[in-house]
Design a protein around this motif. Structure first.
Motif, PDB file in Angstrom:
ATOM      1  N   ILE A  39      -2.259   6.175  -5.317  1.00 53.56           N
ATOM      2  CA  ILE A  39      -1.925   5.193  -4.631  1.00 53.56           C
ATOM      3  C   ILE A  39      -1.550   3.942  -5.316  1.00 53.56           C
ATOM      4  O   ILE A  39      -2.498   3.851  -6.252  1.00 53.56           O
ATOM      5  CB  ILE A  39      -2.563   5.259  -3.312  1.00 53.56           C
ATOM      6  CG1 ILE A  39      -4.240   4.771  -3.790  1.00 53.56           C
ATOM      7  CG2 ILE A  39      -2.613   6.326  -2.566  1.00 53.56           C
ATOM      8  CD1 ILE A  39      -4.919   4.378  -2.534  1.00 53.56           C
TER       9      ILE A  39
ATOM     10  N   LEU B  77      -7.682  -1.638   2.704  1.00 55.05           N
ATOM     11  CA  LEU B  77      -7.762  -0.394   1.934  1.00 55.05           C
ATOM     12  C   LEU B  77      -8.619   0.689   2.497  1.00 55.05           C
ATOM     13  O   LEU B  77      -7.708   1.844   2.366  1.00 55.05           O
ATOM     14  CB  LEU B  77      -8.334  -0.688   0.531  1.00 55.05           C
ATOM     15  CG  LEU B  77      -8.659   0.285  -0.546  1.00 55.05           C
ATOM     16  CD1 LEU B  77      -7.303   1.042  -0.789  1.00 55.05           C
ATOM     17  CD2 LEU B  77      -9.502  -0.286  -1.684  1.00 55.05           C
TER      18      LEU B  77
ATOM     19  N   PHE C  59      -6.046   2.299   5.032  1.00 53.49           N
ATOM     20  CA  PHE C  59      -4.814   2.804   4.162  1.00 53.49           C
ATOM     21  C   PHE C  59      -5.309   4.284   3.597  1.00 53.49           C
ATOM     22  O   PHE C  59      -4.697   5.321   3.842  1.00 53.49           O
ATOM     23  CB  PHE C  59      -4.320   2.187   2.945  1.00 53.49           C
ATOM     24  CG  PHE C  59      -2.982   2.860   2.300  1.00 53.49           C
ATOM     25  CD1 PHE C  59      -3.007   3.055   1.172  1.00 53.49           C
ATOM     26  CD2 PHE C  59      -1.966   2.985   2.867  1.00 53.49           C
ATOM     27  CE1 PHE C  59      -1.930   3.834   0.448  1.00 53.49           C
ATOM     28  CE2 PHE C  59      -0.751   3.411   2.551  1.00 53.49           C
ATOM     29  CZ  PHE C  59      -1.011   4.015   1.027  1.00 53.49           C
TER      30      PHE C  59
ATOM     31  N   ILE D 106      -2.091  -0.109  -4.731  1.00 54.14           N
ATOM     32  CA  ILE D 106      -2.748  -1.182  -3.748  1.00 54.14           C
ATOM     33  C   ILE D 106      -2.381  -2.476  -4.324  1.00 54.14           C
ATOM     34  O   ILE D 106      -2.569  -2.736  -5.219  1.00 54.14           O
ATOM     35  CB  ILE D 106      -4.087  -0.712  -3.390  1.00 54.14           C
ATOM     36  CG1 ILE D 106      -4.257   0.563  -2.596  1.00 54.14           C
ATOM     37  CG2 ILE D 106      -4.781  -1.896  -2.554  1.00 54.14           C
ATOM     38  CD1 ILE D 106      -3.892   0.681  -1.262  1.00 54.14           C
TER      39      ILE D 106
ATOM     40  N   SER E 249       0.960  -1.131   0.074  1.00 51.55           N
ATOM     41  CA  SER E 249       0.063   0.188   0.199  1.00 51.55           C
ATOM     42  C   SER E 249       0.861   1.184  -0.047  1.00 51.55           C
ATOM     43  O   SER E 249       1.726   1.390   0.949  1.00 51.55           O
ATOM     44  CB  SER E 249      -0.705   0.109   1.201  1.00 51.55           C
ATOM     45  OG  SER E 249      -1.675  -1.221   1.256  1.00 51.55           O
ATOM     46  N   THR E 250       1.185   1.867  -1.050  1.00 54.93           N
ATOM     47  CA  THR E 250       2.128   2.967  -1.178  1.00 54.93           C
ATOM     48  C   THR E 250       1.541   4.220  -1.763  1.00 54.93           C
ATOM     49  O   THR E 250       0.363   4.110  -2.598  1.00 54.93           O
ATOM     50  CB  THR E 250       3.285   2.553  -1.983  1.00 54.93           C
ATOM     51  OG1 THR E 250       2.830   1.954  -3.328  1.00 54.93           O
ATOM     52  CG2 THR E 250       4.189   1.533  -1.197  1.00 54.93           C
TER      53      THR E 250
ATOM     54  N   VAL F  44      -4.266  -6.920  -0.768  1.00 58.09           N
ATOM     55  CA  VAL F  44      -4.925  -6.173   0.204  1.00 58.09           C
ATOM     56  C   VAL F  44      -6.422  -6.181   0.650  1.00 58.09           C
ATOM     57  O   VAL F  44      -7.085  -6.309  -0.272  1.00 58.09           O
ATOM     58  CB  VAL F  44      -4.579  -4.767   0.083  1.00 58.09           C
ATOM     59  CG1 VAL F  44      -5.098  -3.834   1.142  1.00 58.09           C
ATOM     60  CG2 VAL F  44      -2.925  -4.564  -0.074  1.00 58.09           C
TER      61      VAL F  44
ATOM     62  N   SER G 192      -1.254  -5.490  -8.670  1.00 59.34           N
ATOM     63  CA  SER G 192      -1.849  -4.435  -8.022  1.00 59.34           C
ATOM     64  C   SER G 192      -2.487  -3.382  -8.747  1.00 59.34           C
ATOM     65  O   SER G 192      -2.874  -3.652  -9.929  1.00 59.34           O
ATOM     66  CB  SER G 192      -0.317  -3.519  -7.602  1.00 59.34           C
ATOM     67  OG  SER G 192       0.222  -2.969  -8.623  1.00 59.34           O
TER      68      SER G 192
END
Ligand code: FAD
Length: 411
Positions: free
Chosen positions: A92, A103, A106, A94, A85-86, A98, A205
């Motif tokens: 972003i 989510l 985050f 994900i 998760s960045t 996740v 992702s």
């Protein structure tokens, strides 16, 4: 010494239990649990029909209620690449494994960060997704169900996919033999529960872009029940506004409308969006667009799930609600800008129309509560009625007089 040893041993057990790749098989059923992306891709290449299982809230239903049979399972939720998760420069990223609640939390962190940086407008799309996911199934499901599982299952009534369509999300897909490819989610849904994923590929992702200063995203969901219910129609609506060069008024510079429950897959109303772009932001323009939307997402009376007229009406009323809500939000936003006086004014929303901006998705979630009391034959309440609620923070309820016929027990 013992405690140190214990802590020591516990730690070394935990370290030794560091995620190890596991595989089990009984007769012709196989379960694999890789810990690296390479391993996962090799497994998917060797077993292209393998089912990736994270929360099992779709595969479990398919096997239990639809008698579908699978015998090779791969659990990707120990592969770090699928758990990321960045925050990136423009959005972003994900990981596909996740969970829905992962989510949500985050996004809350990113919202708080952007708020402190004074750029809260950048998370309007993420906030809309968080609001939609707050009413996604129940907490049990949200704690295990993963983002990738919802996207790849491609249910026509998914709550997440219309939001990702509206937000122009990008998917990162990998295969061992062909490496990485990035695909817009707009090209991902091919047919009923069919997606643009090759058998040896996995979704790694999803990238969700930040919103611009004059860009708004709203979620909409209609279901028979608010809590834990599948949708009749869902929608994600994104509109970018920009001041006309002569600063006289606002026009729609970009727009995307994602819908669930209106076709065999989550769909975009591309014709309607195209018709909106360039139009002045006012009610007259939106009114022109209503029939285009109704035509573009028209449903035959024989449509699976029925309620064709109701579902078509929902799409138009969601667009109407979006117009009112975005007008109110943008008016508030530009009023606080230092250059507000140089910006065009917004059309007004009449007070009598403001109620239409109410959306249970974006409102404070209230918790249900229950009350139980025990009465003796004389109708005397034997104790403070016990109140239960999801939050359980309500003050004890007032004494209530029971209907005479209800003398439950004589304790
Ligand atoms: P799994 O069952 O583990 O996998 C689902 C599918 O995704 C499998 O085919 C698997 O192979 C594939 N897959 C998973 N990860 C990957 C990957 N990385 N790459 C390629 N393929 C992958 N959905 C909604 O949208 N809204 C709701 O309100 C809702 N309510 C629900 C209520 C209940 C009681 C239940 C049981 C389900 C509900 N769902 C709802 C559907 C479901 O929860 C979601 O679709 C969920 O996100 C699926 O995730 P999962 O991890 O459980 O998927």
């Amino acid at each position: 010494e013992i405690s140190a040893c214990l802590v020591g041993s516990e730690m070394c057990i935990r370290d030794s239990y560091k995620h190890q790749s596991l595989s089990f098989h009984v007769n012709d059923s196989y379960w694999f649990q890789p810990t690296t992306l390479e391993e996962l891709l090799s497994l998917k290449e060797t077993h292209p029909t393998a089912k990736l299982i994270v929360g099992n809230t779709e595969v479990g239903i398919e096997m239990r209620l639809k008698a579908m049979e699978y015998n090779v399972f791969v659990n990707p939720s120990h592969v770090p690449d699928l758990l990321i998760s960045t925050v990136k420069e423009t959005g972003i990223e994900i990981g596909a494994a996740v969970t829905i609640n992962g989510l949500r939390s985050f996004i809350e962190k990113v919202e708080a960060q952007m708020l402190t940086e004074g750029t809260a407008y950048r998370t309007r799309g993420l906030t809309a997704i968080r609001h939609m996911l707050t009413w996604f199934a129940s907490n049990h499901i949200r704690n295990v169900a993963c983002v990738g599982g919802n996207i790849v299952t491609a249910s026509p009534i998914s709550d997440l996919n219309p939001m990702l369509l509206a937000c122009n999300a990008m998917l990162r897909i990998h295969s061992k033999s062909r490496g990485t490819r990035d695909l817009s989610i707009k090209e991902f849904f091919l047919a009923y529960r069919k997606v643009a994923l090759e058998p040896d590929e996995i979704l790694v992702s999803v990238f969700i872009p930040f919103t611009g200063e004059f860009e708004y995203v709203l979620p909409f969901k209609q279901a028979r029940r608010r809590e834990d219910d599948v949708s009749i129609v869902t929608a994600g609506m994104r509109v970018c506004l920009e001041p006309r060069t002569d600063r006289s008024r606002w026009v729609i510079s970009d727009c995307s409308l994602g819908f669930g429950g209106m076709a065999p897959t989550a769909v975009q109303a591309t014709k309607t969006a195209a018709a909106m772009i360039g139009l002045e932001w006012n009610y007259a323009s939106i009114e022109v667009v209503f029939p285009i939307l109704r035509q573009e997402l028209s449903l035959p009376v024989t449509v699976p799930g029925g309620q064709s007229e109701y579902r078509m009406a929902l799409t138009v009323s969601f667009l109407f609600k979006a117009y009112l809500t975005m007008t109110a939000e943008h008016t508030t936003y530009i009023a606080d800008l230092p250059n507000a006086s140089t910006l065009p004014t917004m059309p007004t929303v009449d007070d009598c129309e403001m109620s239409a901006t109410f959306n249970f998705l974006t409102s404070e979630k209230t918790y249900s509560r229950g009350e139980q009391g025990y009465f003796d034959r004389q109708g005397e309440c034997l104790h403070e009625p016990y109140t239960s609620s999801a939050q359980n923070s309500f003050p004890p309820a007032k004494e209530t007089t029971p209907p005479p016929e209800l003398s439950l027990i004589h304790i």
